[in-house]
Design a protein around this motif. Structure first.
Motif, short mmCIF file in Angstrom:
data_model
loop_
_atom_site.label_atom_id
_atom_site.label_comp_id
_atom_site.label_asym_id
_atom_site.label_seq_id
_atom_site.Cartn_x
_atom_site.Cartn_y
_atom_site.Cartn_z
N THR A 100 -5.33 2.92 -6.24
CA THR A 100 -4.73 3.28 -7.52
C THR A 100 -5.83 3.46 -8.56
O THR A 100 -6.89 2.84 -8.46
N ARG A 101 -5.58 4.34 -9.52
CA ARG A 101 -6.57 4.66 -10.54
C ARG A 101 -5.87 4.87 -11.87
O ARG A 101 -4.79 5.43 -11.94
N SER A 102 -6.51 4.43 -12.94
CA SER A 102 -5.98 4.62 -14.29
C SER A 102 -6.08 6.10 -14.67
O SER A 102 -7.14 6.71 -14.51
N SER A 103 -4.99 6.65 -15.17
CA SER A 103 -5.02 8.06 -15.61
C SER A 103 -5.74 8.20 -16.95
O SER A 103 -6.21 9.28 -17.29
N VAL A 104 -5.84 7.11 -17.70
CA VAL A 104 -6.51 7.13 -19.01
C VAL A 104 -8.00 6.85 -18.87
O VAL A 104 -8.82 7.47 -19.54
N GLN A 105 -8.34 5.92 -18.01
CA GLN A 105 -9.74 5.55 -17.76
C GLN A 105 -9.99 5.67 -16.26
O GLN A 105 -9.92 4.67 -15.53
N PRO A 106 -10.29 6.87 -15.76
CA PRO A 106 -10.41 7.10 -14.32
C PRO A 106 -11.44 6.22 -13.61
O PRO A 106 -11.36 6.04 -12.40
N GLU A 107 -12.39 5.66 -14.34
CA GLU A 107 -13.37 4.78 -13.71
C GLU A 107 -12.74 3.44 -13.30
O GLU A 107 -13.30 2.71 -12.50
N ARG A 108 -11.58 3.13 -13.88
CA ARG A 108 -10.87 1.89 -13.52
C ARG A 108 -10.00 2.19 -12.30
O ARG A 108 -9.15 3.07 -12.32
N CYS A 109 -10.23 1.46 -11.23
CA CYS A 109 -9.47 1.69 -10.01
C CYS A 109 -9.17 0.35 -9.33
O CYS A 109 -9.72 -0.68 -9.70
N GLY A 110 -8.28 0.41 -8.39
CA GLY A 110 -7.90 -0.80 -7.69
C GLY A 110 -7.12 -0.49 -6.44
O GLY A 110 -7.17 0.64 -5.92
N LEU A 111 -6.40 -1.47 -5.97
CA LEU A 111 -5.63 -1.35 -4.74
C LEU A 111 -4.30 -2.06 -4.96
O LEU A 111 -4.29 -3.21 -5.40
N HIS A 112 -3.21 -1.37 -4.72
CA HIS A 112 -1.90 -2.00 -4.81
C HIS A 112 -1.44 -2.30 -3.39
O HIS A 112 -1.51 -1.44 -2.52
N VAL A 113 -0.99 -3.52 -3.17
CA VAL A 113 -0.61 -3.98 -1.84
C VAL A 113 0.89 -4.20 -1.78
O VAL A 113 1.46 -4.88 -2.64
N PHE A 114 1.52 -3.63 -0.76
CA PHE A 114 2.95 -3.81 -0.50
C PHE A 114 3.08 -4.45 0.87
O PHE A 114 2.30 -4.14 1.78
N THR A 115 4.06 -5.34 1.04
CA THR A 115 4.31 -5.95 2.35
C THR A 115 5.80 -5.96 2.63
O THR A 115 6.62 -6.00 1.71
N GLY A 116 6.14 -5.92 3.92
CA GLY A 116 7.53 -6.00 4.31
C GLY A 116 7.69 -5.70 5.80
O GLY A 116 6.74 -5.37 6.49
N ALA A 117 8.92 -5.83 6.26
CA ALA A 117 9.23 -5.62 7.67
C ALA A 117 9.56 -4.16 7.95
O ALA A 117 10.17 -3.49 7.12
N ALA A 118 9.15 -3.69 9.12
CA ALA A 118 9.45 -2.34 9.57
C ALA A 118 9.26 -2.29 11.07
O ALA A 118 8.69 -3.22 11.66
N GLU A 119 9.72 -1.24 11.68
CA GLU A 119 9.53 -1.09 13.13
C GLU A 119 8.29 -0.30 13.48
O GLU A 119 7.74 -0.46 14.56
N THR A 120 7.83 0.57 12.57
CA THR A 120 6.65 1.39 12.81
C THR A 120 5.81 1.48 11.55
O THR A 120 6.28 1.17 10.45
N GLU A 121 4.58 1.94 11.71
CA GLU A 121 3.70 2.14 10.55
C GLU A 121 4.27 3.18 9.60
O GLU A 121 4.23 3.00 8.38
#
Length: 102
Positions: A12-33
């Motif tokens: 993920t990246r800030s649309s206002v300050q593109p030099e600011r970036c990160g990683l958003h993590v989601f978790t949960g159950a599923a049968e496939t990737e």
């Protein structure tokens, strides 16, 4: 087929300050990737829609997927998302690294 717990990492990246970036993590159950990626995106889309409408974020779904900490003005790069099985034991959960640790 039994459901597996997955972790979806989305850059993920800030649309206002593109030099600011990160990683958003989601978790949960599923049968496939691919199902895990779809569920993470659905949870994110629902959270963004609620946020834009001024409503509370939706609660975690029964399959574990939810989205919290979505930042207004930040863009998630779903094309660069990675999916990994979330390995866990009884009390502590940790994912296999899917991105280089630097």
């Amino acid at each position: 087929m039994a459901e597996i717990y997955f972790q979806v990492n989305v850059p993920t990246r800030s649309s206002v300050q593109p030099e600011r970036c990160g990683l958003h993590v989601f978790t949960g159950a599923a049968e496939t990737e691919s199902e895990a990626l779809r569920a993470a995106r659905e949870a994110c889309d629902a959270a963004v829609a609620a946020q834009k409408a001024g409503f509370a974020l939706p609660r975690r779904r029964p399959d574990g997927w939810g989205a919290h900490g979505i930042r207004s003005g930040w863009v998630l790069d779903w094309k660069a998302a990675t999916v990994a099985v979330w390995e866990h034991d009884r009390g502590f959960r940790a994912a296999r690294p899917t991105l280089p640790l630097a």
